[in-house]
Design a protein around this motif. Structure first.
Motif, PDB file in Angstrom:
ATOM      1  N   PHE A 109       0.835  -1.211   0.000  1.00 26.22           N
ATOM      2  CA  PHE A 109       0.000   0.000   0.000  1.00 26.22           C
ATOM      3  C   PHE A 109       0.859   1.247   0.000  1.00 26.22           C
ATOM      4  O   PHE A 109       1.773   1.346   0.826  1.00 26.22           O
ATOM      5  CB  PHE A 109      -0.926   0.003   1.221  1.00 26.22           C
ATOM      6  N   ASP A 124      10.852  -2.232  -0.432  1.00 29.18           N
ATOM      7  CA  ASP A 124      10.765  -2.296   1.026  1.00 29.18           C
ATOM      8  C   ASP A 124      12.063  -2.886   1.584  1.00 29.18           C
ATOM      9  O   ASP A 124      12.730  -3.697   0.940  1.00 29.18           O
ATOM     10  CB  ASP A 124       9.577  -3.135   1.507  1.00 29.18           C
ATOM     11  N   ARG A 141       3.387   5.863   1.918  1.00 30.67           N
ATOM     12  CA  ARG A 141       2.368   6.022   2.950  1.00 30.67           C
ATOM     13  C   ARG A 141       2.860   5.408   4.247  1.00 30.67           C
ATOM     14  O   ARG A 141       3.370   4.282   4.254  1.00 30.67           O
ATOM     15  CB  ARG A 141       1.074   5.311   2.501  1.00 30.67           C
TER      16      ARG A 141
HETATM   17  N1  SAM Z   1       3.209   1.764   3.079  1.00 31.14           N
HETATM   18  C1  SAM Z   1       2.616   0.650   3.799  1.00 31.14           C
HETATM   19  C2  SAM Z   1       1.242   1.009   4.316  1.00 31.14           C
HETATM   20  O1  SAM Z   1       0.853   2.186   4.228  1.00 31.14           O
HETATM   21  O2  SAM Z   1       0.522   0.113   4.790  1.00 31.14           O
HETATM   22  C3  SAM Z   1       3.524   0.152   4.917  1.00 31.14           C
HETATM   23  C4  SAM Z   1       3.736   1.101   6.063  1.00 31.14           C
HETATM   24  S1  SAM Z   1       4.777   0.405   7.295  1.00 31.14           S
HETATM   25  C5  SAM Z   1       4.284   1.299   8.709  1.00 31.14           C
HETATM   26  C6  SAM Z   1       6.375   1.107   6.878  1.00 31.14           C
HETATM   27  C7  SAM Z   1       7.145   0.268   5.865  1.00 31.14           C
HETATM   28  O3  SAM Z   1       8.220   1.038   5.374  1.00 31.14           O
HETATM   29  C8  SAM Z   1       7.732  -1.006   6.450  1.00 31.14           C
HETATM   30  O4  SAM Z   1       7.384  -2.108   5.631  1.00 31.14           O
HETATM   31  C9  SAM Z   1       9.236  -0.756   6.467  1.00 31.14           C
HETATM   32  O5  SAM Z   1       9.987  -1.932   6.255  1.00 31.14           O
HETATM   33  C10 SAM Z   1       9.380   0.242   5.327  1.00 31.14           C
HETATM   34  N2  SAM Z   1      10.519   1.170   5.448  1.00 31.14           N
HETATM   35  C11 SAM Z   1      10.742   2.070   6.445  1.00 31.14           C
HETATM   36  N3  SAM Z   1      11.857   2.785   6.201  1.00 31.14           N
HETATM   37  C12 SAM Z   1      12.347   2.323   5.019  1.00 31.14           C
HETATM   38  C13 SAM Z   1      13.494   2.649   4.238  1.00 31.14           C
HETATM   39  N4  SAM Z   1      14.335   3.576   4.635  1.00 31.14           N
HETATM   40  N5  SAM Z   1      13.683   1.998   3.077  1.00 31.14           N
HETATM   41  C14 SAM Z   1      12.812   1.025   2.686  1.00 31.14           C
HETATM   42  N6  SAM Z   1      11.719   0.665   3.378  1.00 31.14           N
HETATM   43  C15 SAM Z   1      11.489   1.306   4.531  1.00 31.14           C
END
Ligand code: SAM
Length: 239
Positions: free
Chosen positions: A82, A100, A146
């Motif tokens: 998402f 991710d 997001r």
């Molecule tokens: N975007 C999705 C949603 O809205 O449901 C997932 C949100 S989740 C709270 C945050 C995601 O961002 C996690 O899967 C985490 O692994 C990824 N993430 C955080 N910092 C990141 C980075 N610097 N590079 C890649 N992925 C990252």
């Protein structure tokens, strides 16, 4: 899945969804349930909440005509898909890359894409590292993100992927006003210009809504950015 709720919600948002798209949403929800039963993939929501808070929320850029036909889009920190998966289901013409840092989420998405018959690229990397790679740096028409970080940090995690003339789109909550000054400064340092926010209401859900923070890529990101992994979160630019 409550297909009618999804279809009506999309209609109210001015977004057309054919039967293939609705079937793919249904299949995607089933795959999410299957994985969630054995691993902690995403917060488990009831079906109507999932339609509202994941599917309809993710579709918001389409209401605003922000993604041109065939646009190259990267979803930074996609988690369980998402906003990237709903966008791709609704607009299979998009060239979507799901990024991710957690490989279990990327493996889930690869399985889901294959089972849904959708084509996309997946990338298991930190945004800070991927944005240094020639294949990804300033290669995208849009970066979407997001629930990943505060606005200034997000500018650094997304703008380096966007080519001049493109846009970074961040889903933010009602508190975004407090983040705007730092976001504007960060964007300036990264070769971008904050355009502002547009509302992204979810039909029938006055209690819960995001805005989209739009940042235009108006220049080139200096080589120093993004800084090394973790720094954008620890020391957000512009603060
Ligand atoms: N975007 C999705 C949603 O809205 O449901 C997932 C949100 S989740 C709270 C945050 C995601 O961002 C996690 O899967 C985490 O692994 C990824 N993430 C955080 N910092 C990141 C980075 N610097 N590079 C890649 N992925 C990252």
């Amino acid at each position: 899945m409550n297909k009618e709720r999804l279809k009506n919600g999309l209609e109210k948002m001015g977004i057309a969804a054919d039967e293939t798209a609705l079937d793919r949403f249904e299949a995607f929800h089933a795959i999410l349930d299957e994985y969630n039963a054995r691993m902690d993939l995403t917060a488990v929501l009831d079906e109507d909440e999932r339609v509202d808070r994941h599917d309809l929320d993710s579709a918001a850029p389409l209401t605003h005509g922000l993604l041109m036909p065939g646009a190259k889009v990267i979803d930074v920190g996609t988690g369980a898909g998402f906003p990237g998966m709903p966008l791709l289901i609704l607009r299979p013409d998009l060239q979507m890359t799901f990024l991710d840092a957690l490989n279990k989420r990327i493996l889930f998405l690869e399985d889901a894409l294959a089972r849904l018959g959708l084509k996309a690229e997946t990338l298991h990397a930190r945004a800070e590292d991927a944005a240094k790679m020639a294949a990804h740096r300033e290669q995208y028409d849009a970066a979407v993100s997001r629930a990943v970080a505060n606005a200034a940090t997000l500018e650094e995690l997304t703008l380096p992927f966007v080519q001049k003339g493109g846009v970074a789109i961040a889903w933010k909550g009602p508190g975004v006003a407090e983040e705007m000054t730092a976001a504007r400064r960060a964007a300036f340092l990264l070769g971008g210009t904050v355009r502002g926010t547009v509302d992204a209401p979810i039909p029938g859900r006055d209690d819960w809504a995001h805005v989209l923070l739009l940042t235009d890529k108006t220049g080139t990101t200096p080589k120093a950015y993004p800084r090394k992994a973790g720094t954008p979160n620890r020391k957000p630019l512009g603060q």
